[in-house]
Design a protein around this motif. Structure first.
Motif, short mmCIF file in Angstrom:
data_model
loop_
_atom_site.label_atom_id
_atom_site.label_comp_id
_atom_site.label_asym_id
_atom_site.label_seq_id
_atom_site.Cartn_x
_atom_site.Cartn_y
_atom_site.Cartn_z
N THR A 59 25.24 -20.42 28.62
CA THR A 59 25.00 -20.37 30.07
C THR A 59 25.57 -19.11 30.70
N PHE A 66 19.77 -16.23 28.18
CA PHE A 66 19.97 -17.64 28.51
C PHE A 66 18.63 -18.36 28.53
N GLN A 88 22.71 -22.04 35.90
CA GLN A 88 22.86 -20.63 36.21
C GLN A 88 23.61 -20.44 37.53
#
Length: 158
Positions: A59, A66, A88
């Motif tokens: 993350t 990602f 995020q």
């Protein structure tokens, strides 16, 4: 091991969705899990802490990595969108210049499904933009601009 990493990503997403006020039923639906598993995750059971550690590292990767890693692990676009959007920390705003020719390459390559064509021009729904910049690289007319924004909506200076 990939399934364990996906479990770690789902765990982080479930915790974040809980903090946002979502019910276990909503979380289970969003992450394609049963409610019992969500309950176990939120109570720290049936999950490898190493998987969570690896998921946290994922993350924190650049937005492109990602997104691509999460999508390749889950093999599920909707789950990927939920995990990316939930985990995020950055937010992005997309802008399409008038030079857009409406070719649709950006629409086809956006794994977050944040881009659509309206009146033969690309439109970016910034709520779903993860800042991976794949659309920027694919645009033949260099018409797309993606900027990171502060949580209050102001553009960050680059």
């Amino acid at each position: 091991m990939p399934k364990h990493i996906v479990s770690g990503l789902k765990y982080i997403a479930a915790v974040n969705l809980t903090k946002q006020g979502h019910s276990q039923r909503e979380i289970a639906k969003a992450l394609n899990m049963n409610r019992s598993t969500v309950s176990h995750y939120l109570n720290g059971r049936n999950l490898s802490w190493r998987s969570i550690e690896v998921a946290r590292i994922i993350t924190e990767m650049c937005p492109r990595d990602f997104l691509l890693l999460t999508h390749s692990l889950t093999q599920n676009t909707e789950m990927t969108r939920t995990i990316i959007r939930t985990c995020q920390k950055q937010r992005f705003q997309g802008k399409v210049r008038n030079s857009c020719i409406g070719c649709g390459l950006c629409v086809d390559t956006c794994l977050m499904k944040a881009i659509s064509l309206r009146d033969l021009k690309a439109h970016i729904e910034s709520e779903w933009c993860c800042g991976c910049l794949i659309c920027v690289e694919m645009c033949p007319t260099d018409s797309i601009e993606i900027k990171e924004v502060e949580l209050d909506g102001n553009n960050r200076s680059n």
